[in-house]
Scaffold this motif. Sequence first.
Motif, PDB file in Angstrom:
ATOM      1  N   GLU A   1       1.952   0.861 -10.663  1.00 19.65           N
ATOM      2  CA  GLU A   1       0.797   1.558  -9.662  1.00 19.65           C
ATOM      3  C   GLU A   1      -0.484   1.100 -10.231  1.00 19.65           C
ATOM      4  O   GLU A   1      -0.783   1.081 -11.213  1.00 19.65           O
ATOM      5  CB  GLU A   1       0.961   2.803  -9.857  1.00 19.65           C
TER       6      GLU A   1
ATOM      7  N   ALA B   1       8.230   6.729  -6.116  1.00 26.16           N
ATOM      8  CA  ALA B   1       8.382   5.657  -7.372  1.00 26.16           C
ATOM      9  C   ALA B   1       9.926   5.429  -7.419  1.00 26.16           C
ATOM     10  O   ALA B   1      10.071   4.226  -7.809  1.00 26.16           O
ATOM     11  CB  ALA B   1       7.817   6.520  -8.466  1.00 26.16           C
TER      12      ALA B   1
ATOM     13  N   ALA C   1       1.967  -1.629  -6.408  1.00 25.69           N
ATOM     14  CA  ALA C   1       1.970  -0.618  -5.471  1.00 25.69           C
ATOM     15  C   ALA C   1       0.435  -0.012  -5.566  1.00 25.69           C
ATOM     16  O   ALA C   1       0.020   0.720  -6.403  1.00 25.69           O
ATOM     17  CB  ALA C   1       2.832   0.525  -5.935  1.00 25.69           C
ATOM     18  N   ASN C   2      -0.317  -0.393  -4.496  1.00 20.59           N
ATOM     19  CA  ASN C   2      -1.809  -0.310  -4.659  1.00 20.59           C
ATOM     20  C   ASN C   2      -2.129   1.177  -3.781  1.00 20.59           C
ATOM     21  O   ASN C   2      -1.479   1.670  -2.963  1.00 20.59           O
ATOM     22  CB  ASN C   2      -2.843  -1.332  -4.018  1.00 20.59           C
ATOM     23  N   LYS C   3      -3.446   1.607  -3.990  1.00 17.07           N
ATOM     24  CA  LYS C   3      -4.207   2.723  -3.378  1.00 17.07           C
ATOM     25  C   LYS C   3      -3.209   3.753  -3.981  1.00 17.07           C
ATOM     26  O   LYS C   3      -3.159   4.930  -3.043  1.00 17.07           O
ATOM     27  CB  LYS C   3      -4.017   2.609  -1.851  1.00 17.07           C
ATOM     28  N   CYS C   4      -2.848   3.952  -5.205  1.00 20.91           N
ATOM     29  CA  CYS C   4      -2.418   5.217  -5.719  1.00 20.91           C
ATOM     30  C   CYS C   4      -3.325   6.345  -6.064  1.00 20.91           C
ATOM     31  O   CYS C   4      -3.137   7.470  -6.360  1.00 20.91           O
ATOM     32  CB  CYS C   4      -1.706   5.096  -6.968  1.00 20.91           C
ATOM     33  N   ASP C   5      -4.703   6.145  -5.532  1.00 16.67           N
ATOM     34  CA  ASP C   5      -5.493   6.960  -5.638  1.00 16.67           C
ATOM     35  C   ASP C   5      -5.353   8.089  -4.271  1.00 16.67           C
ATOM     36  O   ASP C   5      -6.090   9.104  -4.404  1.00 16.67           O
ATOM     37  CB  ASP C   5      -6.900   6.259  -5.867  1.00 16.67           C
TER      38      ASP C   5
ATOM     39  N   SER D   1      -4.693   1.134  -8.575  1.00 15.53           N
ATOM     40  CA  SER D   1      -5.665   1.379  -7.602  1.00 15.53           C
ATOM     41  C   SER D   1      -6.934   0.346  -7.835  1.00 15.53           C
ATOM     42  O   SER D   1      -7.575   0.564  -8.913  1.00 15.53           O
ATOM     43  CB  SER D   1      -6.069   2.806  -7.759  1.00 15.53           C
TER      44      SER D   1
ATOM     45  N   ASP E   1       0.668  -1.201  -0.150  1.00 16.47           N
ATOM     46  CA  ASP E   1      -0.017   0.078  -0.006  1.00 16.47           C
ATOM     47  C   ASP E   1       0.905   1.074   0.085  1.00 16.47           C
ATOM     48  O   ASP E   1       1.786   1.415   0.819  1.00 16.47           O
ATOM     49  CB  ASP E   1      -0.851  -0.162   1.128  1.00 16.47           C
ATOM     50  N   VAL E   2       0.722   1.988  -0.858  1.00 23.52           N
ATOM     51  CA  VAL E   2       1.608   3.272  -0.989  1.00 23.52           C
ATOM     52  C   VAL E   2       1.580   4.252   0.051  1.00 23.52           C
ATOM     53  O   VAL E   2       2.363   5.204   0.295  1.00 23.52           O
ATOM     54  CB  VAL E   2       1.546   4.131  -2.446  1.00 23.52           C
ATOM     55  N   THR E   3       0.635   4.205   0.838  1.00 20.48           N
ATOM     56  CA  THR E   3       0.671   4.828   1.970  1.00 20.48           C
ATOM     57  C   THR E   3       1.098   4.289   3.245  1.00 20.48           C
ATOM     58  O   THR E   3       0.929   4.695   4.384  1.00 20.48           O
ATOM     59  CB  THR E   3      -0.986   5.428   2.245  1.00 20.48           C
TER      60      THR E   3
ATOM     61  N   ARG F   1       0.379   9.534   0.177  1.00 25.16           N
ATOM     62  CA  ARG F   1       1.298   8.407  -0.346  1.00 25.16           C
ATOM     63  C   ARG F   1       2.684   8.711   0.391  1.00 25.16           C
ATOM     64  O   ARG F   1       3.152   9.872   0.533  1.00 25.16           O
ATOM     65  CB  ARG F   1       1.617   8.868  -2.089  1.00 25.16           C
TER      66      ARG F   1
END
Length: 175
Positions: free
Chosen positions: A151, A134, A122-126, A153, A87-89, A130
């Motif tokens: 990436e 990258a 890399a999920n949740k790029c919405d 979402s 999760d990118v966050t 973040r």
Amino acid sequence: MTEHLLKILVVGDGNVGKSSFVHRYVNGHFNQTYKMTVGVEFSVKMLQWSDKEKVRLQLWDIAGQERFISMTRIYYKGAMGCVVMFDVTSSSSFRSCRHWKQDLDNKAMLPNGESIPCILLANKCDLPQRVVSADSIDRFSEANGFIAWMEISVKDNKNIGEAMRRLVENILSVQ
Ligand code: GDP
């Protein structure tokens, strides 16, 4: 008509979006309240790959991490490809990807002895908050032998089909 049966593993820390990803890919929608499954199960998706080839994908999602240990053997057996997701966050979910990849490489390999093709997602790029750049994903992916990273979402349905196509292409090219 040739039909390829491909078992694909979906691994990563809890809460990164694995179940949502499989659900979205197989059933075509995002379900905010989709309940975390317990144990291991797989979902099936059929692809018309070319005029003469069909692909039957078995997507094995691990859920309920605490049960993972005892499921390991059956989970890895016969796998032809793997999705490692974070999760990118969440920087801790990114750091865990090294462990997931190493665990895979230690416990499973293709019949020809090569390591199992693995894509890093890399999920949740919405989400705006973040924390994983990258650049660092790029370096990590390269250093750890992933075939590619993307990436995605699951929420916005971004790059889901593309990511799976990329992985399947790689799997079929080595067969
Ligand atoms: P799993 O434990 O890895 O299987 O993760 P889940 O699929 O249960 O998802 C964990 C949480 O993240 C759920 O609340 C999902 O709705 C949410 N989620 C999954 N994918 C996305 C995404 O692409 N964007 C956002 N914003 N939330 C997501």
